[in-house]
Design a protein around this motif. Structure first.
Motif, PDB file in Angstrom:
ATOM      1  N   GLN A 123      25.797  73.727  44.282  1.00  0.00           N
ATOM      2  CA  GLN A 123      24.980  73.866  45.491  1.00  0.00           C
ATOM      3  C   GLN A 123      25.768  73.509  46.742  1.00  0.00           C
ATOM      4  N   LYS A 124      26.593  72.482  46.653  1.00  0.00           N
ATOM      5  CA  LYS A 124      27.383  72.054  47.810  1.00  0.00           C
ATOM      6  C   LYS A 124      28.525  73.012  48.112  1.00  0.00           C
ATOM      7  N   SER A 125      29.196  73.510  47.084  1.00  0.00           N
ATOM      8  CA  SER A 125      30.393  74.325  47.322  1.00  0.00           C
ATOM      9  C   SER A 125      30.098  75.803  47.536  1.00  0.00           C
ATOM     10  N   ALA A 126      28.965  76.299  47.069  1.00  0.00           N
ATOM     11  CA  ALA A 126      28.675  77.734  47.169  1.00  0.00           C
ATOM     12  C   ALA A 126      28.695  78.263  48.600  1.00  0.00           C
ATOM     13  N   PRO A 127      28.046  77.604  49.568  1.00  0.00           N
ATOM     14  CA  PRO A 127      28.073  78.166  50.925  1.00  0.00           C
ATOM     15  C   PRO A 127      29.493  78.342  51.472  1.00  0.00           C
ATOM     16  N   ALA A 128      30.366  77.373  51.252  1.00  0.00           N
ATOM     17  CA  ALA A 128      31.746  77.488  51.735  1.00  0.00           C
ATOM     18  C   ALA A 128      32.490  78.597  50.982  1.00  0.00           C
ATOM     19  N   LYS A 132      34.015  81.940  52.668  1.00  0.00           N
ATOM     20  CA  LYS A 132      35.428  82.309  52.465  1.00  0.00           C
ATOM     21  C   LYS A 132      35.537  83.759  51.998  1.00  0.00           C
ATOM     22  N   LEU A 133      34.651  84.170  51.096  1.00  0.00           N
ATOM     23  CA  LEU A 133      34.626  85.563  50.643  1.00  0.00           C
ATOM     24  C   LEU A 133      34.391  86.494  51.830  1.00  0.00           C
ATOM     25  N   LYS A 134      33.425  86.151  52.660  1.00  0.00           N
ATOM     26  CA  LYS A 134      33.119  86.954  53.847  1.00  0.00           C
ATOM     27  C   LYS A 134      34.344  87.058  54.760  1.00  0.00           C
ATOM     28  N   GLU A 135      34.981  85.940  55.028  1.00  0.00           N
ATOM     29  CA  GLU A 135      36.155  85.930  55.905  1.00  0.00           C
ATOM     30  C   GLU A 135      37.305  86.754  55.326  1.00  0.00           C
ATOM     31  N   LEU A 136      37.541  86.618  54.043  1.00  0.00           N
ATOM     32  CA  LEU A 136      38.609  87.390  53.411  1.00  0.00           C
ATOM     33  C   LEU A 136      38.341  88.889  53.514  1.00  0.00           C
TER      34      LEU A 136
END
Length: 158
Positions: A123-128, A132-136
Motif C-alpha cells: 500500500q505504501k510503495s504502490a503509489p510511488a 515511476k511507471l507514468k514518468e518512464l
C-alpha cells in the motif's frame, strides 16, 4: 481481505503502456521493491523483492495475457503468493491509458503472519511505483523507453 486496487492515467497509448507494464523484464525499473526478475519461460518468472528488509524470491505464473488490455499473474510457491492484475483501458481517443492494478496477497505456512506487513508495504510503495511507471512511459526522464529486446542503441534486436 479485499485486494488492493489503484488506478493511474498515463499519456501514452494502451499498446505502449501494456507492452512495458506487463513485461516482467521491466518490473525492477518501476516497482520500488523489486530487486530482480528472471524469466523462466513464456509463462513463468521469478521475482526477488525486498519485503520487510529481507529479500524474498517467488515464482509467478502468468495466468492471463490479453494485449493490450489485461494481464494477470499468480504466485505458485513460497510463503507469500501474490495475485496481480494489470488492466489497461484507452482514454482520450486512444492517445492515453487508464491503468488499474490489483494485488491480492495469500500467505502459506510461515507466510501467514507476515501478510499484513506485506500488504502495508504494498500500500505504501504502490503509489510511488505507479508514478515511476507514468514518468518512464511519458518520457519525463528525457528519453523514450526502449523495448525490452532493444540493443544498446535502442533499436530492437532481431
Amino acid at each position: 481481505m479485499a485486494p488492493l486496487i489503484s488506478t493511474i492515467e498515463i499519456a501514452r497509448p494502451p499498446q505502449e503502456v501494456f507492452a512495458f507494464a506487463a513485461d516482467p523484464r521491466h518490473f525492477a525499473e518501476w516497482q520500488r521493491d523489486v530487486v530482480s526478475v528472471r524469466v523462466l519461460d513464456a509463462a513463468r518468472f521469478t521475482t526477488t523483492r525486498r519485503i520487510g528488509g529481507t529479500e524474498r524470491t517467488m515464482t509467478q505464473r502468468i495466468t492471463r495475457n490479453d494485449p493490450p488490455s489485461y494481464w494477470a499473474a499468480q504466485g505458485v510457491d513460497g510463503p507469500i503468493r501474490p495475485a496481480a492484475t494489470i488492466s489497461v483501458e484507452p482514454i482520450n481517443g486512444g492517445a492515453g491509458s487508464r491503468v488499474t492494478f490489483t494485488l491480492d496477497i495469500d500467505g502459506h505456512g510461515l507466510g501467514v503472519p507476515i501478510v499484513p506487513l506485506v500488504r502495508r508495504q504494498a500500500q505504501k510503495s504502490a503509489p510511488a511505483s505507479h508514478q515511476k511507471l507514468k514518468e518512464l512511459l511519458e518520457g519525463r526522464h528525457g528519453r523514450p523507453v526502449p523495448p525490452a529486446n532493444a540493443g544498446r542503441d535502442g533499436t530492437a534486436e532481431g
